[in-house]
Design an enzyme around this catalytic site. Structure first.
Site, PDB file in Angstrom:
ATOM      1  N   GLU A 371       0.810  -1.215   0.000  1.00  0.00           N
ATOM      2  CA  GLU A 371       0.000   0.000   0.000  1.00  0.00           C
ATOM      3  C   GLU A 371       0.845   1.268   0.000  1.00  0.00           C
ATOM      4  O   GLU A 371       0.477   2.283   0.597  1.00  0.00           O
ATOM      5  CB  GLU A 371      -0.958  -0.012   1.189  1.00  0.00           C
ATOM      6  CG  GLU A 371      -1.927  -1.175   1.123  1.00  0.00           C
ATOM      7  CD  GLU A 371      -2.892  -1.219   2.292  1.00  0.00           C
ATOM      8  OE1 GLU A 371      -2.877  -0.287   3.109  1.00  0.00           O
ATOM      9  OE2 GLU A 371      -3.660  -2.190   2.371  1.00  0.00           O
ATOM     10  N   GLU A 467      -3.918  -9.626   1.240  1.00  0.00           N
ATOM     11  CA  GLU A 467      -4.463  -9.531   2.593  1.00  0.00           C
ATOM     12  C   GLU A 467      -5.984  -9.544   2.519  1.00  0.00           C
ATOM     13  O   GLU A 467      -6.574  -8.810   1.714  1.00  0.00           O
ATOM     14  CB  GLU A 467      -4.072  -8.224   3.294  1.00  0.00           C
ATOM     15  CG  GLU A 467      -2.676  -8.124   3.806  1.00  0.00           C
ATOM     16  CD  GLU A 467      -2.465  -6.801   4.537  1.00  0.00           C
ATOM     17  OE1 GLU A 467      -3.458  -6.059   4.735  1.00  0.00           O
ATOM     18  OE2 GLU A 467      -1.331  -6.510   4.894  1.00  0.00           O
TER      19      GLU A 467
END
Length: 532
Positions: A371, A467
């Site tokens: 991210e 995730e």
């Protein structure tokens, strides 16, 4: 590791309301107190350990003088090497097979049994241009003046024979800083060549097998290195790639039998789970504790674990446990607030640690950045440059596996990410349905599958969820409420919909985290739902 996670709702593309909640799932990656050396690590401040030296194959190096390099420069540190010698130990190092003439060669399977944890002097290779190069050694970061006792790999000359050895040094770090202990200096006089760097290598107990190899050689004097598999039997792909070195030439090449590489994932409904080697207080777990955790993950039916970075001896400790258990790894280079500069100490240290470890047979996927776009740690050009740099660095020491980065959907669709798409082999996304206020737990799988489809369309490549999970405690976000029953329903839904492409988040609860606005950050552990 240390990052902020937001799972964007599928409504991002349809005009609906998307989630805007931060999901922070790791602590300060490079804060030395959290990365402090404990009893399980290689370098231990204030503790004297004597390591046995074993000899290995001759290397390309001329042994250097003993000085070590460090940052900052002043004052000059001192060290005292201590060395002992024993006979050679049989360990599963790659087997060099010589093919003197063109033709088809068959090499039989070979088995090596290791009865106890064994540390020897191994080797990694790197391609370097002409000039003087400082390679190898052990890198450590200290916050105060201290003395450490550390084993390191180097070379030793007896007569005309140069061998790799392990020595132990007592090293004085006079000031805070980053220190490289006992590197090796080598001079390359040709335009470009592959050099061998000795490294400290540990093998866990188990039976290691180098499978039988049949290969066709079209040149003379080709050397093929046949690697051993992990001690617990794992599926072997019908095609293997072997590093090849010709004595008459300076560049490395590879011999590959032409079949399609296997896809990632287990092929069933359960593939991987994330793992961070921290105690409840945020300190580093011991190697023994890591071994117990990985065994639980294996027994729960997972074939792969995802780790985020290299702190807390993640690669040697988790790697050894995975090898013993027969589990693959997704490894990573973590990008935090320091940003995307490939020359920063944070990035350089992680890349150096991976290059030194270099156990590629364990690695299923490399993830550069978690991210980093969404959090503003990197721009698209910066992340593309970093991915190129990391692939080049690891490729120079033999990594040929797939590479990606992972981000939330809003980052993939909100920026011009095509420069990144061109560099990655598969596309990765983090998708947490809990942060979408319209999603009930039992619909989490449908949400995650929708997020995955979006990012696959953005890059036009196979996608995987790096995730996905649901907290067992925390606030309600619209229809999405945390709780044990809700977590169980969400995990079941995700597993059924896309379990073969999902890395579940996470193995255990993270009590060292702050609770966050959602009051949920400590409660994402879901390993117990799989029996771990």
């Amino acid at each position: 590791m240390k990052a902020t996670i937001v799972a964007a709702a599928a409504a991002v593309l349809t005009g609906g309301v998307s989630a805007g909640h931060n999901h922070r799932h790791a602590h300060d990656l490079f804060k030395a107190v959290k990365r402090g050396y404990n009893e399980s690590e290689v370098c231990v401040p204030g503790c004297t350990t004597i390591y046995t030296t074993v000899t290995g194959e001759p290397t390309l190096y001329t042994p250097p003088a003993p000085p070590s390099t460090y940052v900052p420069v002043e004052p000059t540190p001192t060290y005292v090497p201590v060395t002992t010698y024993e006979g050679p130990i049989t360990v599963p190092t790659p087997i060099a097979q010589t093919c003197p003439t063109p033709g088809t060669y068959t090499f039989p399977a070979t088995t090596v049994v290791v009865t106890e944890t064994t540390t020897v002097c191994g080797a990694s290779t790197t391609l370097v241009p002409s000039g003087t190069h400082t390679l190898g050694g052990v890198t450590t970061v200290v916050e105060t003046a201290t003395t450490i006792v550390c084993p390191y790999a180097t070379t030793k000359t007896e007569g005309n024979v140069v061998t790799s050895v392990i020595e132990t040094t007592t090293y004085v770090c006079p000031t805070p800083g980053t220190y490289t202990i006992a590197p090796i200096t080598t001079v390359v006089t040709v335009e470009e060549t592959v050099v061998v760097v000795p490294v400290v290598t540990s093998y866990s107990p188990g039976t290691y097998t180098a499978p039988a190899v049949v290969t066709t050689i079209t040149e003379t004097n080709v050397v093929i290195y046949c690697p051993f598999t992990s001690p617990t039997p794992v599926p072997v792909a019908p095609t293997e790639t072997y590093a090849v070195q010709k004595p008459s030439k300076t560049k490395s090449k590879s011999v590959t039998k032409p079949t399609q590489p296997p896809k990632l994932g287990s092929g069933g409904d359960q593939w991987a789970i994330t793992y961070t080697p921290y105690t409840e207080g945020g300190e580093c777990k011991s190697a023994g504790a890591v071994m117990q955790d990985i065994r639980k993950i294996k027994n729960a039916g997972f074939s792969t674990v995802r780790v985020y970075s290299t702190d807390c001896d993640t690669l040697p400790n988790v790697g050894a446990a995975c090898r013993a258990a027969g589990v693959k790894m997704i490894i990573g280079v973590f990008i935090g607030e320091v940003g995307c500069d490939n020359g920063s100490p944070d990035v350089a240290e992680q890349v150096a640690a991976i290059k030194s470890w270099a156990q590629w047979d364990l690695v299923e996927l490399l993830v550069v950045g978690n991210e980093a776009l969404f959090n503003g740690f990197c721009t698209v050009p910066q992340l593309a440059q970093l991915i190129t740099h990391v692939k080049s660095e690891l490729g120079s020491v033999g990594y040929r596996g797939p590479c990606t980065t992972t981000d939330v959907v809003s980052a993939w669709v909100g920026m011009n990410v095509q420069p990144i798409c061109a560099l990655i082999d598969v596309v990765g996304t983090n998708a947490h349905a809990y942060f979408n206020d319209h999603t009930l737990p039992q619909a989490a799988g449908e949400f995650v599958a929708g997020q995955l489809k979006i990012v696959e369309q953005v890059c036009g490549k196979e996608g995987y969820v790096m995730e996905s999970g649901w907290p067992s405690a925390g606030n309600c976000i619209g229809k999405a409420c945390a709780g044990y029953q809700q977590q169980a329903a969400a995990i079941t839904s995700i597993k059924k919909a896309v379990g073969h492409k999902v890395v579940f988040f996470s193995f255990g609860d993270d009590h060292w985290k702050k609770p966050g606005d959602c009051q949920c950050e400590q409660h994402w552990g879901c390993g117990q739902l799989f029996g771990a």
